[in-house]
Enzyme design. Structure first.
Site, PDB file in Angstrom:
ATOM      1  CB  SER A  18     -43.425 -76.509 -69.173  1.00  0.00           C
ATOM      2  OG  SER A  18     -43.204 -75.458 -67.222  1.00  0.00           O
ATOM      3  CE1 TYR A  32     -44.270 -71.802 -71.597  1.00  0.00           C
ATOM      4  CE2 TYR A  32     -45.080 -73.117 -69.223  1.00  0.00           C
ATOM      5  CZ  TYR A  32     -44.074 -72.662 -69.904  1.00  0.00           C
ATOM      6  OH  TYR A  32     -42.091 -73.018 -69.437  1.00  0.00           O
TER       7      TYR A  32
END
Length: 188
Positions: A18, A32
Site C-alpha cells: 500500500s 496497517y
C-alpha cells in the site's frame, strides 16, 4: 526448463502492499502502515534472494509488489471517522478519483506478463499519482502547525548538532534558507 518455462521469463510472486507503507497517513493507522511497509521490505528481500535460480529450480523468481492508493473498500470506510471519506480522498488525488478493481488488476497483469520479465524488487504505486505527482500544497497551508512542530523539535535538533560536533570533531554546517515566507534549516 521444465513445463515450457523459459529461463529468461522468471516465475512471479506479486505481493500487495500500500502507499501507506511508503508515506505516512494523516490518520492513526499505525499497525496497517507498518504491516504494508514490512510487505515492501519482504518483497525487496525475496527479490534479492530469488533472482538467481535456486538449486534444483528451472528458473529464477521475480518478486514485485503493487502499492495501491486509496481504493474504496469495507475497511477503508472506517477512515471517514477522521474526515477521510471517499469524496475527500478522491479530491486530493492528482488524477481526481479513487482507484478501483480494474486499476489493480491491470497492474498485476502487467507484473505477471512477459513485459515485466526483467523487473524484480519493484514496489509499483497504483495510486492515481498520490506518490509520484503529489504536491507539497497541504503542508504549505499549515504554517502555524509546521512552525509549532519545528519549535518543539528545535531543542532536540540542537542536542543532536552538539553531539555531532563532539563526536566528529568537525563543526556542522548550518545554512538557513528562506522560501515561501518560512525559514527552513538544512544541515549536513
Amino acid at each position: 526448463a521444465a513445463d515450457g518455462a523459459d529461463a529468461g521469463d522468471p516465475a512471479r510472486v506479486i505481493n500487495v502492499g500500500s502507499i501507506a507503507g511508503v508515506l505516512p497517513q494523516d490518520v492513526p493507522t499505525h499497525a496497517y502502515d507498518i504491516s504494508k511497509a514490512a510487505i515492501h521490505h519482504l518483497t525487496r528481500k525475496l527479490a534479492a534472494e530469488l533472482a538467481t535460480p535456486q538449486p534444483g529450480a528451472a528458473r529464477a523468481v521475480a518478486v514485485n509488489a503493487i502499492a495501491p492508493g486509496f481504493v474504496p473498500t469495507k475497511m477503508s470506510k472506517g477512515l471517514a471517522t477522521w474526515g477521510a471519506d471517499e469524496d475527500v480522498l478522491a479530491s486530493k488525488q492528482p488524477l481526481g478519483r479513487c482507484g478501483g478493481d480494474a486499476d489493480m488488476a491491470g497492474a498485476v497483469l502487467y507484473l505477471a506478463s512477459p513485459a515485466a520479465s526483467w523487473m524484480t524488487g519493484v514496489i509499483l504505486p497504483v495510486d492515481g499519482g498520490a506518490t509520484g505527482a503529489a504536491r507539497v500544497r497541504d503542508a504549505m497551508k499549515r504554517p502555524a502547525a509546521t512552525a509549532a512542530a519545528a519549535a518543539a523539535l528545535l531543542p532536540l535538533l540542537l542536542l543532536w548538532l552538539q553531539a555531532r560536533v563532539d563526536i566528529s570533531g568537525r563543526p556542522v554546517q548550518l545554512r538557513l534558507l528562506h522560501r515561501c515566507g518560512r525559514s527552513r534549516l538544512w544541515f549536513w
